[in-house]
Design a protein around this motif. Structure first.
Motif, PDB file in Angstrom:
ATOM      1  N   PHE A 204       0.797  -1.233  -0.058  1.00 57.51           N
ATOM      2  CA  PHE A 204       0.023  -0.236   0.060  1.00 57.51           C
ATOM      3  C   PHE A 204       0.848   1.125  -0.001  1.00 57.51           C
ATOM      4  CE2 PHE A 204      -1.900  -3.517   2.363  1.00 57.51           C
ATOM      5  CZ  PHE A 204      -2.940  -3.753   1.703  1.00 57.51           C
ATOM      6  N   VAL A 205       0.440   2.303  -0.747  1.00 58.13           N
ATOM      7  CA  VAL A 205       0.965   3.412  -0.951  1.00 58.13           C
ATOM      8  C   VAL A 205       0.159   4.700  -0.688  1.00 58.13           C
ATOM      9  CG1 VAL A 205       3.013   4.859  -1.894  1.00 58.13           C
ATOM     10  CG2 VAL A 205       3.183   2.558  -2.190  1.00 58.13           C
ATOM     11  N   SER A 206       0.201   5.616   0.330  1.00 58.38           N
ATOM     12  CA  SER A 206      -0.410   6.809   0.214  1.00 58.38           C
ATOM     13  C   SER A 206       0.372   7.808  -0.319  1.00 58.38           C
ATOM     14  CB  SER A 206      -0.657   7.097   1.591  1.00 58.38           C
ATOM     15  OG  SER A 206       0.088   7.470   2.509  1.00 58.38           O
ATOM     16  N   VAL A 207      -0.373   8.605  -1.336  1.00 60.46           N
ATOM     17  CA  VAL A 207       0.405   9.740  -1.861  1.00 60.46           C
ATOM     18  C   VAL A 207      -0.428  11.097  -1.810  1.00 60.46           C
ATOM     19  CG1 VAL A 207       1.255  10.469  -4.140  1.00 60.46           C
ATOM     20  CG2 VAL A 207       1.059   7.900  -3.637  1.00 60.46           C
ATOM     21  N   SER A 208       0.325  12.200  -1.246  1.00 63.67           N
ATOM     22  CA  SER A 208      -0.049  13.555  -1.061  1.00 63.67           C
ATOM     23  C   SER A 208       0.035  14.138  -2.295  1.00 63.67           C
ATOM     24  CB  SER A 208       0.811  14.241  -0.136  1.00 63.67           C
ATOM     25  OG  SER A 208       2.115  14.649  -0.693  1.00 63.67           O
ATOM     26  N   PRO A 209      -0.883  15.305  -2.254  1.00 59.79           N
ATOM     27  CA  PRO A 209      -0.927  16.139  -3.594  1.00 59.79           C
ATOM     28  C   PRO A 209       0.501  16.625  -3.900  1.00 59.79           C
ATOM     29  CG  PRO A 209      -2.820  16.813  -2.052  1.00 59.79           C
ATOM     30  CD  PRO A 209      -2.016  15.841  -1.182  1.00 59.79           C
ATOM     31  N   LYS A 210       1.241  17.089  -2.787  1.00 56.00           N
ATOM     32  CA  LYS A 210       2.464  17.461  -2.955  1.00 56.00           C
ATOM     33  C   LYS A 210       3.406  16.463  -3.876  1.00 56.00           C
ATOM     34  CE  LYS A 210       6.761  19.095  -0.696  1.00 56.00           C
ATOM     35  NZ  LYS A 210       7.351  19.477   0.685  1.00 56.00           N
ATOM     36  N   ALA A 211       3.332  15.215  -3.157  1.00 53.71           N
ATOM     37  CA  ALA A 211       3.968  14.068  -4.060  1.00 53.71           C
ATOM     38  C   ALA A 211       3.483  14.133  -5.443  1.00 53.71           C
ATOM     39  CB  ALA A 211       3.845  12.867  -3.298  1.00 53.71           C
ATOM     40  N   TRP A 212       2.323  13.963  -5.694  1.00 52.78           N
ATOM     41  CA  TRP A 212       1.761  13.998  -7.352  1.00 52.78           C
ATOM     42  C   TRP A 212       2.261  15.021  -8.044  1.00 52.78           C
ATOM     43  CZ3 TRP A 212       0.449   9.668  -8.866  1.00 52.78           C
ATOM     44  CH2 TRP A 212      -0.093   8.761  -8.091  1.00 52.78           C
ATOM     45  N   GLU A 213       2.618  16.500  -7.363  1.00 49.67           N
ATOM     46  CA  GLU A 213       3.228  17.340  -8.152  1.00 49.67           C
ATOM     47  C   GLU A 213       4.710  16.949  -8.641  1.00 49.67           C
ATOM     48  OE1 GLU A 213       2.150  20.313  -9.492  1.00 49.67           O
ATOM     49  OE2 GLU A 213       0.310  19.433  -9.009  1.00 49.67           O
ATOM     50  N   ALA A 214       5.379  16.252  -7.712  1.00 51.62           N
ATOM     51  CA  ALA A 214       6.750  15.743  -8.098  1.00 51.62           C
ATOM     52  C   ALA A 214       6.746  14.661  -9.284  1.00 51.62           C
ATOM     53  CB  ALA A 214       7.325  15.218  -6.617  1.00 51.62           C
ATOM     54  N   TYR A 215       5.516  13.793  -8.859  1.00 52.17           N
ATOM     55  CA  TYR A 215       5.483  12.766  -9.844  1.00 52.17           C
ATOM     56  C   TYR A 215       5.425  13.243 -11.373  1.00 52.17           C
ATOM     57  CZ  TYR A 215       2.986   9.151 -12.403  1.00 52.17           C
ATOM     58  OH  TYR A 215       2.526   8.432 -13.651  1.00 52.17           O
ATOM     59  N   LYS A 216       4.985  14.623 -11.526  1.00 55.97           N
ATOM     60  CA  LYS A 216       4.829  14.952 -12.819  1.00 55.97           C
ATOM     61  C   LYS A 216       6.439  15.450 -13.673  1.00 55.97           C
ATOM     62  CE  LYS A 216       0.578  17.627 -11.869  1.00 55.97           C
ATOM     63  NZ  LYS A 216      -0.218  18.793 -11.598  1.00 55.97           N
ATOM     64  N   THR A 217       7.223  15.524 -12.696  1.00 49.59           N
ATOM     65  CA  THR A 217       8.471  15.677 -13.471  1.00 49.59           C
ATOM     66  C   THR A 217       9.670  14.791 -13.152  1.00 49.59           C
ATOM     67  OG1 THR A 217       9.165  17.094 -11.259  1.00 49.59           O
ATOM     68  CG2 THR A 217       8.121  18.067 -13.341  1.00 49.59           C
ATOM     69  N   ALA A 218       9.032  13.577 -12.362  1.00 49.95           N
ATOM     70  CA  ALA A 218      10.210  12.539 -11.850  1.00 49.95           C
ATOM     71  C   ALA A 218      10.443  11.673 -13.144  1.00 49.95           C
ATOM     72  CB  ALA A 218       9.413  11.547 -10.753  1.00 49.95           C
ATOM     73  N   THR A 219      11.668  11.109 -13.200  1.00 52.36           N
ATOM     74  CA  THR A 219      12.032  10.521 -14.393  1.00 52.36           C
ATOM     75  C   THR A 219      12.668   9.245 -14.271  1.00 52.36           C
ATOM     76  OG1 THR A 219      14.148  11.656 -14.540  1.00 52.36           O
ATOM     77  CG2 THR A 219      12.695  12.652 -15.764  1.00 52.36           C
ATOM     78  N   LEU A 220      12.564   8.642 -12.958  1.00 48.42           N
ATOM     79  CA  LEU A 220      13.294   7.325 -12.841  1.00 48.42           C
ATOM     80  C   LEU A 220      12.309   6.383 -13.557  1.00 48.42           C
ATOM     81  CD1 LEU A 220      14.016   7.201  -8.972  1.00 48.42           C
ATOM     82  CD2 LEU A 220      15.705   7.045 -11.032  1.00 48.42           C
TER      83      LEU A 220
END
Length: 380
Positions: A204-220
């Motif tokens: 299980f992984v909970s994800v905050s709105p701030k983390a979703w913003e980081a997701y947009k530019t993450a490239t791994l």
């Protein structure tokens, strides 16, 4: 006679009969309306358990897979990260972060000791250019029975302003008050075979709105563990890939049990059983590996010579499984799990059996009955 096995380890943990019966049901189609309806309820109850209104996503992985997903979805190669390392699992997150090419800086503590929040504060405050992208910590360090001060470390991350906090809550969620929204935690990972009271197989992984913003530019690189796919599917009460259907059926059952018990009662039960276990070990003159002020509510580590021999006696004589030590702690500690579907009676049974087993490995530095009496005092 074959005895019933008692799992007194930090995972897999005991599974309630109602969940076992759910596992035994004929599978249903994972694209059916029936499954979709169940997914909706499970997702809502996961948010209740995590104390969040943000996304809580289910993956077909162990706790390690959940933490890896929590790291790779929000970072890019070369990103600077701080990783707390004071045990086997903190060490693992260092290795995962390095494997994906992150710029890893570790904040360490001796095994059996908690991470020092001030060390995080100093590094974060010195980062005036805001280069640190994430702080990764283990909340309950399963290998040593230490719980780290998540609240204080998180407060320093919040003062930094830019860094995400990524939390391994594998043996704390469902045993300790991990208030995701209350603390503003960005990414929290856990696994089904712990406080959720079902067998291994779901992460299980909970994800905050701030983390979703980081997701947009993450490239791994990611595909099967791409949390964006899970987010889209979960919003439609389905899954991006074939799920372990009956595990989710069982989870539906145990989450219902947890809601009936209530969060405060769940946390109080784990605290009570931790206190009873530790009181018993002290009464038996057995050294505790972690100090009282940093003791995990999920697992108690105990020092003794020939720990593996003691574990063998407990298993052969009483069919009670205790966990051993890892790496340099092998054969030096044993670990008693009091996590998930464990009742006060289980603790008393384990301690009584331990009192019988100890003399069989040459340890008699205690008064018979002292452990039981100490635990009973806590329970009463």
């Amino acid at each position: 006679m074959d005895n019933k096995l008692m799992l007194m380890i930090p995972g897999p943990t005991p599974v309630p009969e109602a969940a076992l019966l759910a596992l035994a049901k004929h599978p249903i189609g994972h694209r059916s309306g029936e499954f979709s309806s169940m997914m909706a309820e499970v997702t809502e109850n996961l948010k209740w358990l995590h104390q969040t209104t943000s996304d809580v996503l289910m993956l077909n992985v162990s706790g390690t897979g959940a933490v890896e997903a929590g790291i790779i979805n929000f970072l890019s190669a070369g990103d600077r990260v701080l990783v707390g390392n004071n045990g086997k699992f903190g060490e693992r997150w260092v290795e995962v972060a390095q494997a994906f090419g992150l710029n890893v800086e570790t904040i360490t503590a001796e095994w059996g000791k908690p991470l020092d929040p001030q060390k995080f504060a100093e590094v974060l405050e010195a980062d005036t250019n805001k280069e640190i992208k994430a702080v990764i910590i283990t909340h309950s360090e399963t290998s040593t029975g230490v719980i780290n001060d998540l609240e204080t470390i998180n407060s320093h991350v919040k003062k930094h302003g830019q860094a995400l906090i990524i939390v391994d809550a594998v043996t704390s969620l469902g045993a300790y008050n991990v208030n995701v929204d209350g603390l503003g935690l960005d990414v929290v990972a856990s696994g089904s075979q712990k406080g959720y009271m079902i067998p291994p197989g779901l992460g299980f992984v909970s994800v905050s709105p701030k983390a979703w913003e980081a997701y947009k530019t993450a490239t791994l690189p990611k595909y099967y563990l791409d949390l964006g796919k899970y987010r889209k599917s979960t919003a439609k009460n389905t899954t991006p890939f074939t799920p372990p259907v009956n595990l989710i059926v069982a989870l539906h059952t145990t989450l219902g049990m947890m809601k009936k018990e209530g969060l405060e009662s769940i946390f109080a039960r784990h605290e009570r059983q931790k206190n009873a276990t530790r009181a018993a070990m002290k009464a038996l003159n057995l050294p505790l590996y972690a100090a009282d002020e940093c003791a995990s509510p999920a697992i108690t580590a105990v020092e003794i010579a020939e720990a593996d021999k003691l574990r063998s006696v407990m298993k052969k004589r009483f069919d009670i499984a205790l966990a051993g030590g890892q790496d340099h702690l092998s054969n030096k500690i044993f670990r008693i799990g009091h996590l998930g579907f464990v009742c006060d009676r289980d603790i008393l049974s384990c301690i009584a059996a331990l009192e019988v087993a100890l003399p069989q490995v040459g340890y008699d530095n205690f008064t018979p009955g002292a452990g039981i009496a100490a635990a009973a005092k806590v329970f009463s």
